[in-house]
Design a protein around this motif. Structure first.
Motif, PDB file in Angstrom:
ATOM      1  N   VAL A 125     -75.721 -24.114   1.616  1.00  0.00           N
ATOM      2  CA  VAL A 125     -75.519 -23.346   2.843  1.00  0.00           C
ATOM      3  C   VAL A 125     -75.956 -21.903   2.660  1.00  0.00           C
ATOM      4  CG1 VAL A 125     -73.868 -22.929   4.693  1.00  0.00           C
ATOM      5  CG2 VAL A 125     -73.373 -24.664   2.964  1.00  0.00           C
ATOM      6  N   PRO A 126     -76.971 -21.460   3.410  1.00  0.00           N
ATOM      7  CA  PRO A 126     -77.321 -20.043   3.363  1.00  0.00           C
ATOM      8  C   PRO A 126     -76.306 -19.222   4.162  1.00  0.00           C
ATOM      9  CG  PRO A 126     -78.750 -21.211   4.898  1.00  0.00           C
ATOM     10  CD  PRO A 126     -77.833 -22.234   4.298  1.00  0.00           C
ATOM     11  N   ASN A 127     -76.396 -17.923   4.060  1.00  0.00           N
ATOM     12  CA  ASN A 127     -75.477 -17.024   4.751  1.00  0.00           C
ATOM     13  C   ASN A 127     -76.094 -16.609   6.082  1.00  0.00           C
ATOM     14  OD1 ASN A 127     -73.052 -15.724   4.912  1.00  0.00           O
ATOM     15  ND2 ASN A 127     -73.391 -14.372   3.138  1.00  0.00           N
ATOM     16  N   CYS A 128     -75.363 -16.838   7.172  1.00  0.00           N
ATOM     17  CA  CYS A 128     -75.924 -16.561   8.497  1.00  0.00           C
ATOM     18  C   CYS A 128     -75.528 -15.170   8.968  1.00  0.00           C
ATOM     19  CB  CYS A 128     -75.478 -17.631   9.489  1.00  0.00           C
ATOM     20  SG  CYS A 128     -76.231 -17.409  11.104  1.00  0.00           S
ATOM     21  N   PHE A 129     -76.538 -14.310   9.114  1.00  0.00           N
ATOM     22  CA  PHE A 129     -76.344 -12.937   9.558  1.00  0.00           C
ATOM     23  C   PHE A 129     -76.943 -12.754  10.955  1.00  0.00           C
ATOM     24  CE2 PHE A 129     -74.893  -9.866   6.188  1.00  0.00           C
ATOM     25  CZ  PHE A 129     -74.325 -10.836   5.396  1.00  0.00           C
ATOM     26  N   GLN A 130     -76.815 -11.545  11.452  1.00  0.00           N
ATOM     27  CA  GLN A 130     -77.402 -11.211  12.750  1.00  0.00           C
ATOM     28  C   GLN A 130     -77.981  -9.800  12.677  1.00  0.00           C
ATOM     29  OE1 GLN A 130     -74.726 -10.483  16.140  1.00  0.00           O
ATOM     30  NE2 GLN A 130     -75.966 -11.954  17.286  1.00  0.00           N
ATOM     31  N   ARG A 131     -79.189  -9.663  13.173  1.00  0.00           N
ATOM     32  CA  ARG A 131     -79.800  -8.333  13.253  1.00  0.00           C
ATOM     33  C   ARG A 131     -79.327  -7.654  14.541  1.00  0.00           C
ATOM     34  NH1 ARG A 131     -83.404  -8.144   9.178  1.00  0.00           N
ATOM     35  NH2 ARG A 131     -84.555 -10.045   8.650  1.00  0.00           N
ATOM     36  N   TYR A 132     -79.090  -6.347  14.473  1.00  0.00           N
ATOM     37  CA  TYR A 132     -78.676  -5.610  15.677  1.00  0.00           C
ATOM     38  C   TYR A 132     -79.107  -4.156  15.539  1.00  0.00           C
ATOM     39  CZ  TYR A 132     -74.890  -3.375  13.062  1.00  0.00           C
ATOM     40  OH  TYR A 132     -74.190  -2.629  12.155  1.00  0.00           O
ATOM     41  N   TRP A 133     -79.042  -3.485  16.656  1.00  0.00           N
ATOM     42  CA  TRP A 133     -79.376  -2.065  16.659  1.00  0.00           C
ATOM     43  C   TRP A 133     -78.130  -1.263  16.320  1.00  0.00           C
ATOM     44  CZ3 TRP A 133     -83.578   0.730  16.294  1.00  0.00           C
ATOM     45  CH2 TRP A 133     -83.516   2.105  16.537  1.00  0.00           C
ATOM     46  N   ASN A 134     -78.161  -0.579  15.191  1.00  0.00           N
ATOM     47  CA  ASN A 134     -77.020   0.213  14.765  1.00  0.00           C
ATOM     48  C   ASN A 134     -77.120   1.599  15.402  1.00  0.00           C
ATOM     49  OD1 ASN A 134     -75.185   1.875  13.340  1.00  0.00           O
ATOM     50  ND2 ASN A 134     -75.263   0.490  11.556  1.00  0.00           N
ATOM     51  N   GLU A 135     -76.245   1.804  16.403  1.00  0.00           N
ATOM     52  CA  GLU A 135     -76.304   3.056  17.167  1.00  0.00           C
ATOM     53  C   GLU A 135     -76.056   4.269  16.270  1.00  0.00           C
ATOM     54  OE1 GLU A 135     -76.949   3.324  20.366  1.00  0.00           O
ATOM     55  OE2 GLU A 135     -76.526   1.369  21.276  1.00  0.00           O
ATOM     56  N   GLU A 136     -75.115   4.117  15.362  1.00  0.00           N
ATOM     57  CA  GLU A 136     -74.779   5.252  14.495  1.00  0.00           C
ATOM     58  C   GLU A 136     -75.950   5.660  13.617  1.00  0.00           C
ATOM     59  OE1 GLU A 136     -71.202   4.755  12.143  1.00  0.00           O
ATOM     60  OE2 GLU A 136     -70.180   3.933  13.912  1.00  0.00           O
ATOM     61  N   LYS A 137     -76.525   4.649  12.958  1.00  0.00           N
ATOM     62  CA  LYS A 137     -77.638   4.934  12.058  1.00  0.00           C
ATOM     63  C   LYS A 137     -78.949   5.130  12.811  1.00  0.00           C
ATOM     64  CE  LYS A 137     -75.876   2.140   8.168  1.00  0.00           C
ATOM     65  NZ  LYS A 137     -76.168   0.923   7.387  1.00  0.00           N
ATOM     66  N   ASN A 138     -78.922   4.736  14.076  1.00  0.00           N
ATOM     67  CA  ASN A 138     -80.139   4.799  14.879  1.00  0.00           C
ATOM     68  C   ASN A 138     -81.295   3.999  14.252  1.00  0.00           C
ATOM     69  OD1 ASN A 138     -81.041   5.639  17.365  1.00  0.00           O
ATOM     70  ND2 ASN A 138     -82.101   7.440  16.554  1.00  0.00           N
ATOM     71  N   GLU A 139     -80.923   2.791  13.774  1.00  0.00           N
ATOM     72  CA  GLU A 139     -81.955   1.908  13.215  1.00  0.00           C
ATOM     73  C   GLU A 139     -81.474   0.465  13.269  1.00  0.00           C
ATOM     74  OE1 GLU A 139     -82.234   3.389   9.177  1.00  0.00           O
ATOM     75  OE2 GLU A 139     -80.582   2.086   8.544  1.00  0.00           O
ATOM     76  N   MET A 140     -82.410  -0.453  13.040  1.00  0.00           N
ATOM     77  CA  MET A 140     -82.032  -1.856  12.999  1.00  0.00           C
ATOM     78  C   MET A 140     -81.175  -2.085  11.760  1.00  0.00           C
ATOM     79  SD  MET A 140     -82.920  -3.536  15.638  1.00  0.00           S
ATOM     80  CE  MET A 140     -82.597  -5.231  15.128  1.00  0.00           C
ATOM     81  N   ASP A 141     -80.196  -2.945  11.937  1.00  0.00           N
ATOM     82  CA  ASP A 141     -79.272  -3.221  10.839  1.00  0.00           C
ATOM     83  C   ASP A 141     -78.930  -4.712  10.916  1.00  0.00           C
ATOM     84  OD1 ASP A 141     -77.585  -2.883   8.723  1.00  0.00           O
ATOM     85  OD2 ASP A 141     -76.301  -1.380   9.703  1.00  0.00           O
ATOM     86  N   GLU A 142     -78.091  -5.172  10.012  1.00  0.00           N
ATOM     87  CA  GLU A 142     -77.647  -6.557  10.103  1.00  0.00           C
ATOM     88  C   GLU A 142     -76.175  -6.660   9.787  1.00  0.00           C
ATOM     89  OE1 GLU A 142     -80.367  -8.268   7.171  1.00  0.00           O
ATOM     90  OE2 GLU A 142     -78.707  -8.290   5.717  1.00  0.00           O
ATOM     91  N   ARG A 143     -75.556  -7.726  10.307  1.00  0.00           N
ATOM     92  CA  ARG A 143     -74.119  -7.914  10.081  1.00  0.00           C
ATOM     93  C   ARG A 143     -73.848  -9.401   9.891  1.00  0.00           C
ATOM     94  NH1 ARG A 143     -73.130  -5.758  16.162  1.00  0.00           N
ATOM     95  NH2 ARG A 143     -74.230  -7.428  17.257  1.00  0.00           N
ATOM     96  N   PRO A 144     -72.735  -9.714   9.203  1.00  0.00           N
ATOM     97  CA  PRO A 144     -72.379 -11.126   8.999  1.00  0.00           C
ATOM     98  C   PRO A 144     -72.140 -11.805  10.346  1.00  0.00           C
ATOM     99  CG  PRO A 144     -70.951  -9.674   7.704  1.00  0.00           C
ATOM    100  CD  PRO A 144     -71.745  -8.797   8.623  1.00  0.00           C
ATOM    101  N   TYR A 145     -72.496 -13.071  10.430  1.00  0.00           N
ATOM    102  CA  TYR A 145     -72.322 -13.762  11.700  1.00  0.00           C
ATOM    103  C   TYR A 145     -71.462 -15.025  11.635  1.00  0.00           C
ATOM    104  CZ  TYR A 145     -73.138 -15.745  16.215  1.00  0.00           C
ATOM    105  OH  TYR A 145     -72.931 -16.248  17.458  1.00  0.00           O
ATOM    106  N   ASP A 146     -71.758 -15.906  10.668  1.00  0.00           N
ATOM    107  CA  ASP A 146     -71.064 -17.207  10.648  1.00  0.00           C
ATOM    108  C   ASP A 146     -69.879 -17.153   9.683  1.00  0.00           C
ATOM    109  OD1 ASP A 146     -70.192 -19.804  10.476  1.00  0.00           O
ATOM    110  OD2 ASP A 146     -72.187 -20.684  10.370  1.00  0.00           O
ATOM    111  N   PHE A 147     -68.683 -17.322  10.237  1.00  0.00           N
ATOM    112  CA  PHE A 147     -67.469 -17.197   9.431  1.00  0.00           C
ATOM    113  C   PHE A 147     -66.860 -18.548   9.066  1.00  0.00           C
ATOM    114  CE2 PHE A 147     -68.116 -13.307  11.785  1.00  0.00           C
ATOM    115  CZ  PHE A 147     -68.080 -12.386  10.750  1.00  0.00           C
ATOM    116  N   ASN A 148     -67.633 -19.585   9.257  1.00  0.00           N
ATOM    117  CA  ASN A 148     -67.115 -20.912   8.922  1.00  0.00           C
ATOM    118  C   ASN A 148     -67.421 -21.341   7.487  1.00  0.00           C
ATOM    119  OD1 ASN A 148     -65.853 -21.302  11.345  1.00  0.00           O
ATOM    120  ND2 ASN A 148     -67.596 -22.349  12.297  1.00  0.00           N
ATOM    121  N   ASN A 149     -68.140 -20.501   6.757  1.00  0.00           N
ATOM    122  CA  ASN A 149     -68.376 -20.779   5.342  1.00  0.00           C
ATOM    123  C   ASN A 149     -67.311 -20.066   4.525  1.00  0.00           C
ATOM    124  OD1 ASN A 149     -70.948 -22.191   5.717  1.00  0.00           O
ATOM    125  ND2 ASN A 149     -71.720 -20.181   6.368  1.00  0.00           N
ATOM    126  N   TRP A 150     -66.399 -20.837   3.969  1.00  0.00           N
ATOM    127  CA  TRP A 150     -65.275 -20.196   3.275  1.00  0.00           C
ATOM    128  C   TRP A 150     -64.763 -21.013   2.109  1.00  0.00           C
ATOM    129  CZ3 TRP A 150     -61.785 -23.981   3.986  1.00  0.00           C
ATOM    130  CH2 TRP A 150     -61.730 -24.652   5.214  1.00  0.00           C
TER     131      TRP A 150
END
Lengths: 371, 371
Positions: free
Chosen positions: B238-263
């Motif tokens: 199982v790979p780790n599922c993330f999500q790309r998003y626009w980080n307003e604070e950093k003013n750049e593209m960033d990524e964050r964890p997405y799938d929390f069913n891997n535990w």
């Protein structure tokens, strides 16, 4: 009520299930029957794919030449896949599945007599890669070749798939007494469950309507068994498995109950399960673990209605008609303790958890081989 | 440890899973790609059936004319079906399965970029028979036709199967808040589990080596994901599922964890389960049911080794590479509470019961669509 099935079961349990073991690797032989398929590959019109396992064209393979045209897109709309009480009229596909460790001519003769159109029946077998399994495979292949090549056309089945299963570690040969010891049953039935799952899930296709499970040592069924069981329109329909034998006292052929895995639950069995470790399994037919379940084997009445129904909580695998959607929903044969049940009995429990109620027909009989 | 995934999960959970419902009836469209098959039907020699779903000849059908010859028996020996850490070298068949309620161009573009030979990949989709599902099917079919008919030959997949599923009763449209209420999750995930099982067990064939589960809203994976995950030689990777998003604070593209069913399980979660009714399910990502499980989503390290492994007790379905034998043994997606777990998380538990240990790769990332 006398409960003699302990000893009966010990003597009679299916030897064909002995050697089918853990899936490690699957070897497959397809026996395929069909006229030229060029009529399919050339056609683009929507038409029902006739083979439940297979779109009848070959897959895309990388072209070797330069001049090859792009492959066509064929479009099959299978929206006529139904599962109805009248499968014959609706031309529903049957997948007849048999785990086999020994080949019985009577088994083959019996399925040849099935009056459901053979061109709608796909046969699937799984055999162990042991000496016994090799022998059975050879015998089976001989009969298949005869039927599919030389026999009357009406006898020929739509397609036949043979899976061979490696067993690791190989099950050591056990004498019958050893084989039926309670402590050996769990491993044996777990291996059997995996074999059933492998067979089922390697052969179930999108156009399959019904699965008929038929053990390799079931040698006599009514030739209309598919139509008869399907007419009940139940998710899982189970005939009563008997055995013919020579009754010394009466000096004539007689019959006796054989499969004791078709039962309705009892408070005693449920209490037993409550006290068990979740990994332990309840077995039917052992004196040291009396369950007092209601066994369909004993519910047959001489003048009873042939199509009488009774709800079941556990089922055996001797003969079993299952709507394909039950297996598609995920109802399988648990190779582990599932509510303290395993294999076919666990399958019944799992089906119930999925909302499908198994139904038994105490007066509708099929017959097990008598060694 | 801060556990913000409650709110994260509430906002982000997969909308594509919304409308896939209870299997009542399966409608199938095959998109089949292949040169003329006459080379197969004429041949009797043993040759590996190239199509994992299908012996590449048409089935036996009752002859209409008098002069037709008996159909030939074709004999396919698939004893080269392997599941190895080097699937490419061994030409192993991949079944890529996607339950889909919405079509994302990015999903399609991503699978087109897969560097595993497309002629070894069969695609399977299941879509609900709702308006949304109809729209998605139409979009999907358009892209398939383009790829399989007009696109470069290297892009073309071996075969593509689309299942349509009836939903009864139809799921009513829910707003996102409603949809993620805990009490709605069980029914939704049960329906999703049945859809996964139907898709899997209608398409898994005897020659399939690996199943790659990929959700319809996973829009970015490494193009070598199949080879990369298979190289671990694990039953379930199982790979780790993330999500790309626009980080307003950093003013750049960033990524964050997405799938929390891997535990990995926690004593708290196990205690919670012990106190629950057997029919209740434990859900991850709800503040009112804090489980304190170790979530793979948070285990990714910036300079961590790409192929680092961690054993998992629960898995999500965003992306999942599974050895076919795991599913053949019977590991499915329980649509009922199984050890108080359901769907993909229940699948992980069931696999473990069958002796297969899921493994997660915290630093190997795939990306979920960002609405």
């Amino acid at each position: 009520m006398a409960r003699p099935m302990g000893s009966v079961r010990l003597k009679k349990t299916n030897p064909a299930t002995l050697a089918v073991g853990v899936a490690l690797c699957i070897f497959i032989i397809y026996f395929l029957i069909g006229p030229s398929t060029s009529d399919f590959s050339a056609s683009r019109k929507a038409t029902a794919a006739a083979h439940h396992l297979s779109p009848p064209t070959s897959p895309f393979r990388k072209p070797t030449g330069d001049k090859q045209k792009p492959p066509p897109v064929a479009h099959y709309n299978l929206n006529n896949v139904t599962t109805t009480p009248n499968p014959l009229e609706n031309r529903e596909n049957i997948l007849l599945l048999t785990p086999m460790a020994r080949f019985y001519q009577e088994y083959w003769d019996n399925i040849l007599r099935l009056e459901y159109p053979h061109e709608l029946i796909t046969l699937g077998f799984i055999l162990p890669r042991t000496k016994e399994g090799n022998d059975a495979t050879r015998e089976l292949q001989k009969r298949i070749a005869l039927t599919q090549n030389q026999g009357p056309e009406k006898d020929r089945f739509k397609s036949i798939i043979i899976l061979r299963e490696d067993i690791d570690p190989p099950l050591t040969s056990q004498d019958e007494k050893e084989r039926h010891k309670m402590e050996n049953q769990k491993a044996r039935r777990a291996a059997m469950a995996k074999a059933r799952n492998s067979l089922l899930y390697s052969t179930l296709g999108p156009a399959t309507s019904w699965i008929l499970w038929l053990d390799a040592d079931v040698v006599e069924t009514p030739p209309t068994i598919i139509q008869d069981l399907a007419s009940h329109d139940q998710a899982i329909t189970v005939p009563n498995c008997f055995q013919r034998y020579w009754n010394e006292e009466k000096n004539e052929m007689d019959e006796r109950p054989y499969d004791f895995n078709n039962w309705q639950d009892s408070p005693t069995a449920l209490d037993l399960a409550k006290k068990m470790d979740p990994d332990d399994i309840l077995l039917e037919g052992y004196a040291e673990m009396a369950t007092f379940r209601t066994l369909m084997a004993y519910m047959s009445r001489e003048n009873g209605r042939l199509h009488e129904e009774m709800p079941l909580d556990g089922v055996g695998g001797a003969a079993l008609l299952v709507k394909a959607d039950v297996h598609r929903d995920g109802a399988m044969f648990p190779p582990f303790a599932f509510y303290n049940l395993i294999e076919t009995e666990g399958f019944a429990k799992m089906s119930k958890r999925l909302g499908w109620q198994p139904v038994g027909l105490p007066n509708y009989k099929v017959y097990h081989y008598n060694e």
